[in-house]
Design a protein around this motif. Structure first.
Motif, short mmCIF file in Angstrom:
data_model
loop_
_atom_site.label_atom_id
_atom_site.label_comp_id
_atom_site.label_asym_id
_atom_site.label_seq_id
_atom_site.Cartn_x
_atom_site.Cartn_y
_atom_site.Cartn_z
N MET A 1 0.87 -1.32 0.08
CA MET A 1 0.09 -0.10 -0.09
C MET A 1 0.78 1.30 -0.09
N GLY A 2 1.88 1.36 0.57
CA GLY A 2 2.91 2.43 0.64
C GLY A 2 3.39 2.63 -0.50
N ALA A 3 3.65 1.80 -1.42
CA ALA A 3 3.99 1.96 -2.74
C ALA A 3 3.29 2.61 -3.59
N ALA A 4 1.94 1.95 -3.57
CA ALA A 4 0.66 2.63 -3.97
C ALA A 4 0.55 3.98 -4.10
N LEU A 5 0.54 4.42 -2.67
CA LEU A 5 0.42 5.61 -2.24
C LEU A 5 1.69 6.60 -2.77
N ALA A 6 2.79 6.05 -2.63
CA ALA A 6 3.91 6.77 -3.28
C ALA A 6 3.84 7.02 -4.78
N LEU A 7 3.18 5.96 -5.41
CA LEU A 7 3.15 6.14 -6.96
C LEU A 7 2.27 7.25 -7.23
N ALA A 8 1.04 7.15 -6.41
CA ALA A 8 -0.02 8.28 -6.72
C ALA A 8 0.67 9.60 -6.51
N ILE A 25 -9.26 -0.99 -6.86
CA ILE A 25 -8.23 -1.35 -7.75
C ILE A 25 -7.57 -2.55 -7.60
N GLU A 26 -7.13 -2.63 -6.24
CA GLU A 26 -6.77 -4.13 -5.96
C GLU A 26 -7.48 -5.23 -6.22
N ALA A 27 -8.97 -5.55 -5.87
CA ALA A 27 -9.71 -6.37 -6.37
C ALA A 27 -9.57 -6.68 -7.88
N VAL A 28 -9.84 -5.66 -8.53
CA VAL A 28 -9.41 -5.96 -9.96
C VAL A 28 -8.24 -6.42 -10.46
N MET A 29 -7.02 -5.98 -9.95
CA MET A 29 -5.82 -6.53 -10.05
C MET A 29 -5.65 -7.97 -9.67
N VAL A 30 -6.28 -8.21 -8.68
CA VAL A 30 -6.30 -9.74 -8.09
C VAL A 30 -6.83 -10.56 -9.09
N ARG A 31 -8.19 -10.09 -9.46
CA ARG A 31 -9.04 -10.88 -10.32
C ARG A 31 -8.30 -11.23 -11.69
#
Length: 44
Positions: A1-8, A25-31
């Motif tokens: 989550m930290g990486a996602a916040l840093a990227l955003a 977003i995470e749910a779609v990525m995992v699916r």
């Protein structure tokens, strides 16, 4: 989550918006990852 916040943050996206949207977003990525892995396993 930290990486996602840093990227955003690097993209100029508000961290509060990112934190709100991240679960969806995470749910779609995992699916999609699971679909890809299932397809790859069919080839083995």
């Amino acid at each position: 989550m930290g990486a996602a916040l840093a990227l955003a943050g690097a993209l100029g996206i508000d961290p509060l918006v990112t934190a709100e949207l991240l679960p969806a977003i995470e749910a779609v990525m995992v699916r999609k990852l699971n679909e890809h892995l299932a397809e790859a396993q069919d080839y083995i």
